[in-house]
Design a protein around this motif. Structure first.
Motif, PDB file in Angstrom:
ATOM      1  N   ALA A   1       0.811  -1.217   0.000  1.00  0.00           N
ATOM      2  CA  ALA A   1       0.000   0.000   0.000  1.00  0.00           C
ATOM      3  C   ALA A   1       0.850   1.275   0.000  1.00  0.00           C
ATOM      4  N   HIS A   2       2.163   1.141   0.210  1.00  0.00           N
ATOM      5  CA  HIS A   2       3.013   2.333   0.297  1.00  0.00           C
ATOM      6  C   HIS A   2       3.216   2.939  -1.097  1.00  0.00           C
ATOM      7  N   PRO A   3       3.143   4.271  -1.192  1.00  0.00           N
ATOM      8  CA  PRO A   3       3.315   4.902  -2.515  1.00  0.00           C
ATOM      9  C   PRO A   3       4.645   4.541  -3.182  1.00  0.00           C
ATOM     10  N   HIS A   4       5.642   4.225  -2.368  1.00  0.00           N
ATOM     11  CA  HIS A   4       6.947   3.863  -2.939  1.00  0.00           C
ATOM     12  C   HIS A   4       6.821   2.682  -3.914  1.00  0.00           C
ATOM     13  N   TRP A   5       5.938   1.732  -3.579  1.00  0.00           N
ATOM     14  CA  TRP A   5       5.879   0.494  -4.363  1.00  0.00           C
ATOM     15  C   TRP A   5       5.475   0.741  -5.813  1.00  0.00           C
ATOM     16  N   LYS A   6       4.704   1.805  -6.047  1.00  0.00           N
ATOM     17  CA  LYS A   6       4.201   2.065  -7.406  1.00  0.00           C
ATOM     18  C   LYS A   6       4.849   3.294  -8.032  1.00  0.00           C
ATOM     19  N   ALA A   7       5.823   3.894  -7.348  1.00  0.00           N
ATOM     20  CA  ALA A   7       6.426   5.129  -7.867  1.00  0.00           C
ATOM     21  C   ALA A   7       7.234   4.842  -9.130  1.00  0.00           C
TER      22      ALA A   7
END
Lengths: 759, 159
Positions: free
Chosen positions: A438-444
């Motif tokens: 769910a962390h934005p980092h994963w999809k950045a």
């Protein structure tokens, strides 16, 4: 620095989960805190150690007369001055230790087993005189062939370090000695059947080098030993009770003859869970009749104190096309250094913990002519995670499944049979994976030459023995006395739990760490156990004191104790108890002399209910295709803390673990020449990460409270060093398309791999 | 070997000490003057735990010979707080948990103060490079960098 709350009925706390300034903080920013090397006594001598210039040699003779004849030299010690110790397993350190080996590591007897092995020690009027005296000790050696590598050590014609070492754990028992100290095996189910049924199987061999804990404070001690045979030791360590027990054992003393006063500790990470200088300082003091101070140089720290094992791991893992792992098998070889006792057993246990799979692992503990390894933060686990998490990453890619989804598909959870025996209790493996997803980092988005890696990590965490005392002063303030060196803010977390229990301001709690004669026994600061286990002792001691406070209030009011409840720092009549005015902690403390004497709470316990913990790390790297240099450009660490008592120090543990793991992955390694001499025993050539090597390290604390602790604590110090190596390696694979299986991923090695892949 | 007499200024105070000619300034501070706030992590100028400001320049005191301090002005961690008040850097290190074991903290404070004295508005990258000579093995540097940036903002009157 977000906190992902879990569950709906969160209890409300006054102190738990807040971020007060640590009680020992001001002294530490003012330069007043006393670390190991900061102690001095009148008439003190300086001790130094003569170390072996050979990796393997027989000691033919030692002539100390030249040194003893020098002005300013007061004592010389060799193995002759120490009792010969019979083989016996220690129960108190971190990782397996045999007292005979420990004695021979502290001071070589008959043979030297690594370059840097102690052979003699002197006490002199100044460090310079002590250094000159070392040059006047004549040691005659018969040089023996040495073996530096775990592979070579297993060959039938390898030089033997110990001619009485027979491999344990194999049937039938071997008839000949070897350098393989032991074999362990563990697992669940029938992985070979699962591997045979797999759609994809990945088989890889991984290698890692020895790395050092790299604490900034070198080992240091001051000891006095009087004519009555009683010794006082001031030392920086992860456990002053450990120092007392080890010194007593190695010197043939009673524990009651030794008092150890803990200094502030300048980092340990597992490396200060044993003794090196302390027994020598006691004997030098005893022989000279003067206090003796010994401080290692950085070079000695590298050459003679415990690095973490170099390893070779072979792993096979298979899965179905839809991403279900069907089986895995691992063979782990861990170098122990000069004496048996690598953490390969822990590695075999932790290896597959994040996964609900049939798997087996066999581990080998191998001696080589290098310094004896010591615990290093989650001992044995980071190298094993490098293997497993790299292969999991490859399997996910073969299936075309997102690597976090792939891990979720196979994740261990409550009730699952672990590969190391017990069924998991309440754990936060799934919750940490979900938080990472769910962390934005994963999809950045990623820039050119960048790649992203993810990896899971696990650590058991420790319980063991702890004691605490709580003293109520007559002004209503509270002194909390415990016995674990504060390595990263544990005074703060203990004080916060005490303030919570009493319902008082944290400023009224004084947390102290007492010497071995002034508080009950405490096992050492290790296994991420202090906030958990010593915290539990503090909570129990506070509850003992609060019960006494209620008794006193009941006596003052002339009611039964059941008629008194404790809340917000005061005794109140229970419902229906009439119109009595509450009595504050101070009110009751002031009357203590007349109501039964001082109020002291105590607890001594073996902590049960340890909360195992998981972490998931996401790492972005940028790889320079021209130089092979890897830069970590973004990093997010997610971890289940159970409950974060002081979130800043939980984040700090996570960030520090990441930095150490990144160093291990990218740069750190022991380099040896052919003679077995470490070539890079300093921070210039053994390169730990510096501020300009790293980005900010984002943290997400997941809280799945541990039902085994009054506040839900799990222990946070070790988990965060487990995922970084594979997270970095997976990111490098994502950036370059190259699967690197040998550490460190230093520029020459990465560049060579890039060049090779280009053809 | 005859001991050398050295007259110097430490944290604004005139100080005399005796030392051996080969002794380092670090050893003289710690062993002759009991100023043990300055730490030794390596003795080879690689870790920054012994950082001092020597005649206005940030240095590793393990690389300076004690007799070189004759007539010099030396600032150590003990001189950072004034009149019973912590320096903003010290306060931010505490409030933001920028230390764990604390052994590197004196060196970081000395180096960070030297940075902010010369550059009151450094970028994160500038802070990271200015402190690259100071090793910390506990924190991963994150909270140290934030504490220095926040101290700089406070000293500029922005916080």
């Amino acid at each position: 620095m977000a906190t992902a709350e879990n569950g709906s009925s969160e209890p409300k706390f006054r102190w738990i989960g807040t971020r007060p300034v640590r009680p020992d903080g001001v002294d530490k920013v003012r330069g007043r805190a006393n670390y190991g090397a900061d102690h001095a006594l009148p008439g003190m001598l300086w001790g130094k150690v003569l170390r072996s210039p050979y990796a393997h040699a027989r000691i033919v003779s030692i002539d100390t007369s030249g040194a003893l004849a020098m002005e300013g030299v007061h004592a010389v010690v060799t193995a002759e001055d120490l009792p010969e110790i019979a083989p016996e397993e220690s129960k108190i350190g971190e990782g397996p230790t045999n007292y005979r080996d420990l004695s021979r590591n502290v001071m070589a007897r008959d043979k030297v087993l690594y370059h840097g092995h102690a052979v003699a020690a002197v006490a002199a009027s100044s460090p310079a005189v002590a250094d000159r005296a070392l040059a006047h000790i004549e040691v005659e050696y018969e040089v023996l062939p040495h073996v530096l590598d775990g592979d070579d050590a297993q060959s039938p014609d390898a030089p033997l370090l110990h001619d009485d070492l027979y491999t344990k754990g194999v049937e039938p028992a071997p008839e000949r000695p070897s350098n393989v100290a032991s074999r362990v095996e563990m697992g669940r189910g029938d992985p070979e059947r699962g591997l045979a049924a797999a759609d994809f199987v990945v088989e890889r061999s991984f290698r890692t080098k020895a790395v050092h804990q790299g604490y900034i404070e070198p080992h240091a001690v001051v000891a006095t030993c009087g004519e009555d045979g009683r010794a006082t030791v001031w030392a920086s360590s992860q456990g002053h009770f450990m120092i007392r027990a080890y010194c007593a054992k190695l010197l043939g003393m009673e524990q009651s003859q030794i008092k150890v006063v803990p200094a502030e500790i300048g980092g340990g990470f597992g490396g200060k869970t044993t003794v090196y200088l302390e027994p020598l300082a006691i004997v030098l003091s005893s022989k000279s009749g003067r206090p003796v101070k010994m401080v290692m140089s950085r070079e000695e720290v590298f050459r003679a104190t415990g690095p973490a094992s170099a390893t070779r791991i072979e792993l096979r893992m298979g899965c179905t096309r839809d991403g279900r792992i069907t089986g895995a098998h691992a063979r782990l070889e861990y170098e122990a250094g000069a004496f048996p006792g690598s953490p390969v057993g822990a590695a075999v246990m932790t290896l597959f913990a994040p996964y609900d799979i049939d798997a087996r692992a066999e581990g080998y503990d191998i001696v080589v002519n290098k310094p004896k390894v010591a615990a290093y933060r989650a001992p044995g686990a980071p190298m094993a995670a490098f293997a497993v998490e790299s292969v999991v990453d490859e399997l996910a890619a073969k299936c075309g499944i997102d690597p976090i989804e792939f891990r979720l598909n196979n994740a261990s959870k409550e009730g699952v049979q672990s590969t190391f025996g017990p069924k998991f209790k309440r754990i936060g493996n799934v919750e940490t994976l979900e938080a990472a997803r769910a962390h934005p980092h994963w999809k950045a988005p990623l820039a050119p030459n960048q790649g992203r890696g993810v990896a899971s990590g696990f650590w058991f965490n420790g319980g063991m023995q702890s004691s605490a005392t709580v003293q109520v002063a007559d002004d209503g303030t509270v002194c909390v006395v415990s016995g674990n060196p504060d390595i990263g803010g544990s005074r703060a977390s203990l004080a916060m739990m005490a303030a919570e229990e009493f319902g008082i301001d944290i400023e009224r709690v004084d947390p102290q760490i007492a010497d071995t004669s002034s508080v009950g026994y405490n096992d050492l600061t290790g296994g991420s156990r202090v906030t958990f286990a010593t915290g539990m002792a503090v909570v129990e001691a506070c509850r003992d004191a609060v019960r006494q406070l209620r008794e006193r209030a009941a006596a003052i009011w002339g009611v039964e104790i059941d008629g008194v409840e404790w809340a917000d720092g005061e005794a109140r009549p229970t419902k229906g108890g009439g119109e009595l005015e509450p009595l504050t902690l101070r009110d009751i403390a002031l009357k203590a002399a007349r109501t039964g004497g001082p109020i002291t709470g105590r607890a001594s316990l073996t902590a049960r209910g340890v909360g195992m913990a998981f972490g998931v790390h996401i790492c972005d790297v940028e790889v320079d295709p021209e130089t092979g240099k890897v830069d970590v450009v973004r990093y997010t660490a997610v971890q289940d803390a159970g409950r974060a008592i002081h979130p800043s120090y939980v984040e700090g543990q996570m960030q520090g673990g990441v930095a150490q793991g990144v160093g291990w992955a990218l740069n750190e390694e022991y380099l040896y020449d052919d003679d077995g001499r470490m070539e890079n025993p300093g921070f210039l050539d053994y390169r730990v990460p510096v501020a300009s090597d790293l980005p900010m390290i984002d943290t997400v604390i997941v809280e799945v409270p541990n039902p085994g602790h009054p506040y839900g604590v799990r222990g946070v110090g070790e988990v965060p060093i487990v995922p970084p190596i594979p997270a970095v390696a997976n990111a490098v694979a994502s950036a370059t398309g190259i699967r690197m299986t040998e550490l460190p991923l230093s520029p020459p090695r990465v560049l060579a791999a890039i060049d090779e892949s280009r053809g | 070997m005859a001991r050398r007499h050295v007259s110097t200024t430490i944290n604004g105070e005139a100080v005399d000490f005796l030392c051996e000619p080969h002794q380092t300034l670090l050893d003289a501070l710690r062993d002759e003057l009991q100023l043990t706030g300055t730490k030794e992590g390596c003795g080879t100028g690689d870790c920054g735990a012994c950082s001092v400001v020597f005649d206005g320049r940030l240095c590793c005191s393990c690389l300076i010979l004690a007799p070189e301090a004759e007539g010099a002005e030396v600032e150590t961690v003990e001189g950072i707080a004034t009149g019973g008040e912590l320096h903003p850097l010290q306060r931010h290190f505490l409030e933001e948990a920028a230390l764990q074991c604390g052994i590197c903290t004196p060196g970081f404070l000395v180096a960070a103060k030297a940075l902010l004295d010369s550059n009151p508005d450094p970028s994160e990258t500038e802070v990271r490079f200015a402190l690259a000579g100071n090793l910390c093995r506990c924190t991963g540097y994150d909270k140290i960098i934030r504490a220095v940036l926040d101290s700089a903002a406070e000293l500029r009157g922005e916080a």
